[in-house]
Motif scaffolding. Structure first.
Motif, PDB file in Angstrom:
ATOM      1  N   ALA A 354       0.853  -1.188   0.000  1.00 65.86           N
ATOM      2  CA  ALA A 354       0.000   0.000   0.000  1.00 65.86           C
ATOM      3  C   ALA A 354       0.887   1.234   0.000  1.00 65.86           C
ATOM      4  O   ALA A 354       1.421   1.627   1.044  1.00 65.86           O
ATOM      5  CB  ALA A 354      -0.919   0.000   1.220  1.00 65.86           C
ATOM      6  N   PRO A 355       1.065   1.864  -1.146  1.00 67.01           N
ATOM      7  CA  PRO A 355       1.973   3.014  -1.235  1.00 67.01           C
ATOM      8  C   PRO A 355       1.655   4.134  -0.253  1.00 67.01           C
ATOM      9  O   PRO A 355       2.570   4.774   0.266  1.00 67.01           O
ATOM     10  CB  PRO A 355       1.787   3.473  -2.683  1.00 67.01           C
ATOM     11  N   LYS A 356       0.371   4.394   0.001  1.00 69.37           N
ATOM     12  CA  LYS A 356       0.084   5.531   0.879  1.00 69.37           C
ATOM     13  C   LYS A 356       0.527   5.235   2.312  1.00 69.37           C
ATOM     14  O   LYS A 356       0.984   6.126   3.022  1.00 69.37           O
ATOM     15  CB  LYS A 356      -1.387   5.923   0.822  1.00 69.37           C
ATOM     16  N   TYR A 357       0.415   3.959   2.751  1.00 70.48           N
ATOM     17  CA  TYR A 357       0.863   3.622   4.101  1.00 70.48           C
ATOM     18  C   TYR A 357       2.390   3.688   4.185  1.00 70.48           C
ATOM     19  O   TYR A 357       2.951   4.116   5.203  1.00 70.48           O
ATOM     20  CB  TYR A 357       0.383   2.236   4.487  1.00 70.48           C
ATOM     21  N   GLU A 358       3.035   3.271   3.121  1.00 67.84           N
ATOM     22  CA  GLU A 358       4.498   3.351   3.082  1.00 67.84           C
ATOM     23  C   GLU A 358       4.936   4.806   3.184  1.00 67.84           C
ATOM     24  O   GLU A 358       5.919   5.132   3.860  1.00 67.84           O
ATOM     25  CB  GLU A 358       5.017   2.713   1.796  1.00 67.84           C
ATOM     26  N   ALA A 359       4.172   5.688   2.550  1.00 70.40           N
ATOM     27  CA  ALA A 359       4.490   7.118   2.612  1.00 70.40           C
ATOM     28  C   ALA A 359       4.292   7.651   4.027  1.00 70.40           C
ATOM     29  O   ALA A 359       5.082   8.472   4.509  1.00 70.40           O
ATOM     30  CB  ALA A 359       3.613   7.891   1.628  1.00 70.40           C
ATOM     31  N   TRP A 360       3.245   7.184   4.699  1.00 66.39           N
ATOM     32  CA  TRP A 360       2.994   7.618   6.083  1.00 66.39           C
ATOM     33  C   TRP A 360       4.156   7.214   6.989  1.00 66.39           C
ATOM     34  O   TRP A 360       4.628   8.008   7.805  1.00 66.39           O
ATOM     35  CB  TRP A 360       1.701   6.994   6.615  1.00 66.39           C
ATOM     36  N   VAL A 361       4.602   5.953   6.808  1.00 60.86           N
ATOM     37  CA  VAL A 361       5.682   5.444   7.665  1.00 60.86           C
ATOM     38  C   VAL A 361       6.979   6.189   7.376  1.00 60.86           C
ATOM     39  O   VAL A 361       7.697   6.613   8.305  1.00 60.86           O
ATOM     40  CB  VAL A 361       5.864   3.933   7.451  1.00 60.86           C
ATOM     41  N   ASN A 362       7.290   6.371   6.105  1.00 64.23           N
ATOM     42  CA  ASN A 362       8.531   7.060   5.743  1.00 64.23           C
ATOM     43  C   ASN A 362       8.527   8.511   6.230  1.00 64.23           C
ATOM     44  O   ASN A 362       9.570   9.061   6.584  1.00 64.23           O
ATOM     45  CB  ASN A 362       8.740   7.017   4.229  1.00 64.23           C
TER      46      ASN A 362
END
Length: 625
Positions: A354-362
């Protein structure tokens, strides 16, 4: 660290009295009429009343130019208890421990009431005379000195009763001592007959009217003290005696100020569960509730008492200075590093698809966060937000926008999950310790006494005087105290075994809801709520007796509230009123819950009955709204 409230001399008591305690009094504390002061055991009622007796007032005014008396004097002056360097209140203190509860059978109800009123009348007169003598610098035991004091009184609207309206202090003392002697002689002989010609029996509590209208004169000069009649530990009286006292004090429409202090447990279930909280003819202060509205002030008050108790023990320390408020020290750093690594792995693995979750974590990992504990909290918050977003089925691979603004309570929920999952301390620091006391000063002192053993061991036994007790040690001590408190429920509370079962199931329910991955009731659940209809059912069950299916539950809940095991509050949700019962904060620690208030679950009465009977099921928790 704990100390008897009535064991120290007046000057020592006044010196160690915390002026912040006066903040719980209402704005018009000296308004004519009755003020009822209630709390669970150890709420500070006796200390509050004692401060207004002649000894402590005199010591405070005499030493008002030096610390800590100056602060106490200033507070007393603000509420009108002192002025111009002199006490303005004539505090007449009556304890309920003086044999009143022995008055009863074989006497008839009428004769018992007459004997009770006679003994109380005599003691009010004696305590009043002694108080006036003390404030007038007259030696009470010296007959010649006491002869300077006279009492004049205007005839009242009512019959003057059996107390002499006027006379010298010597004459009034002789009269009151004779009445008291006759009463005690009757009780001491343990007579079996229902009264006799020498049984002193008064028709009314005339001392209330007498004190209200009395004019005390010393060497022909009037004494300008405003009388304050204080009854303490009224829960020790027989129920009918308490009813007589209330009736007499409420019906006497005089200028007299009357304070009645009692433990909450004296209320029967119907009184405690009554939906009406308005009192027409008197004011009521519930000390724990009053402090709950002044959270910061309670912490300040509690710390002041702790520091004074330490000084009494000859230890020059500030309580808050020896308790670390830093969550992580050198010993717990490995656990924190493990937590951060585990959270990173969990979040990145779950966010890979899930790209958006990866963005949140990063976004969290790339932020300039130098504090490792804060970084762990931010990762924990992100874990909760992702779980919430997944629950809403709003997965959008093209939307890389960050999560909505973090809802209230989520950071606190993240901290509680983090500390529990990775064995980090949570119950530590003066703010959290004060909250764990559930706004009861005796509970705070019990916590303080337990922590003091750790402080003493670290600073005195081990010679480590340069550092504070670490958060991990505080947490461990408080968890052990919480476990002990829970185990004592079956013996220390009425209906103890039933109460313990109910509290245990509530705690397990709250823990399951608190640690749900989405933290739906952030920062966590710590209580249960019932509807107004349910509350009326419980109140009705009391009058219906054992024939009501809710009778036993009403008894158990009342016992828990009166002992500060459950804290009752009114709230509104979705336009509806609810009564919420929050767990005692120390018991929250036993179940690994947050120390905050707020989160609660509505629970039907039928479910509560099952829980009280030890029939709680996991399925109950999932069905709750």
């Amino acid at each position: 660290m704990r100390n008897s409230e009535l064991s120290s001399p007046d000057e020592e008591f006044a010196q160690n009295f915390a002026a912040d305690a006066l903040q719980v009094l209402p704005e018009h504390a000296f308004k004519p009429g009755a003020l009822i002061i209630r709390s669970a055991p150890g709420g500070g009622k006796t200390s509050l009343l004692r401060m207004f007796t002649p000894g402590p007032l005199e010591q405070t005014t005499r030493n008002r130019a030096r610390s800590p008396f100056d602060e106490i004097y200033r507070r007393l002056e603000e509420i009108g208890a002192v002025g111009r360097g002199d006490p303005g209140i004539l505090g007449v203190y009556i304890s309920s421990n003086g044999g009143y509860s022995e008055i009863g059978p074989p006497l008839s109800k009428g004769l018992a009431a007459g004997l009770f009123k006679a003994l109380l009348n005599a003691r009010i007169v004696l305590r009043a005379l002694r108080a006036v003598a003390r404030l007038s610098d007259i030696e009470y035991e010296d007959q010649l000195a006491l002869s300077q004091l006279r009492v004049e009184s205007l005839p009242s609207i009512r019959d003057q009763g059996q107390i002499p309206i006027k006379g010298s202090a010597l004459e009034l003392r002789a009269w009151a001592e004779e009445i008291e002697t006759q009463c005690l002689r009757y009780l001491d002989t343990l007579r079996t007959e229902a009264g006799g010609p020498d049984l002193p029996a008064h028709l009314g509590l005339d001392a209330v009217q007498w004190l209200a209208s009395a004019k005390f004169v010393v060497n022909d000069a009037p004494v300008a003290f405003r009388p304050l009649l204080m009854f303490d530990d009224v829960q020790r009286l027989r129920p009918w005696q308490r009813e007589v006292l209330y009736s007499e004090c409420m019906e006497h429409r005089t200028s007299l100020v009357v304070w009645i202090a009692e433990q909450t447990k004296v209320l029967d279930p119907s009184g405690l569960l009554s939906a009406s909280r308005h009192e027409r003819d008197h004011q009521v202060i519930q000390l724990e509730r009053a402090w709950a509205e002044r959270t910061g002030k309670f912490q300040q008050f509690a710390m002041a008492i702790a520091d004074r108790r330490l000084r009494q023990a000859g230890i020059e320390l500030q309580f808050d200075a020896v308790l670390s408020s830093t969550p992580v020290d050198r010993d717990s750093l490995p656990e924190l590093e493990e937590a951060i690594a585990a959270l990173k792995d969990h979040l990145l693995e779950g966010a890979a698809s899930a790209p958006k979750y990866e963005a949140w974590v990063n976004a969290v990992l790339e932020a300039d966060i130098s504090d490792s504990f804060r970084l762990a909290i931010e990762l924990g918050k992100t874990r909760i937000l992702i779980a919430r977003d997944r629950r809403r089925h709003s997965l959008d691979f093209d939307n890389l926008v960050g999560p909505d603004p973090v809802p209230s309570g989520v950071p606190q929920a993240a901290e509680r999950m983090l500390t529990r999952d990775f064995g980090l301390p949570y119950y530590y620091g003066v703010e959290r310790i004060a909250r764990l006391a559930s706004f009861n000063i005796e509970e705070f002192l019990q916590i303080g006494a337990t922590l003091f053993e750790t402080i003493y061991g670290s600073r005195v036994v081990k010679g480590n005087t340069s550092s504070a007790v670490p958060a991990s040690s505080q947490h461990e001590v408080l968890k052990k105290l919480a476990e002990r408190r829970f185990k004592e429920l079956s013996r220390g509370v009425r209906h103890g075994e039933l109460a313990q079962r109910l509290i245990e199931t509530i705690g397990l329910m709250a823990r399951e809801k608190t640690y749900s991955p989405t933290a739906p009731y952030a920062p966590g659940v710590t209580g249960f709520g019932i509807t107004p209809e349910d509350r009326l059912q419980l109140g009705k069950a009391v009058s219906d007796g054992s024939s009501s299916v809710y009778h036993e539950l009403a008894q158990v809940i009342t016992a828990c509230v009166s002992q500060n095991i459950l804290e009752m509050r009114e709230t509104r949700q979705g336009g509806r009123a609810f009564t919420v019962f929050y767990l005692n904060r120390v018991l929250c620690a036993h179940f690994d819950l947050v120390y905050h208030y707020g989160g609660w679950q509505r629970i039907p009465l039928a479910t509560l009955i099952r829980w009280t009977n030890g029939q709680g099921r996991a399925s109950d928790f999932s069905k709750l709204l």
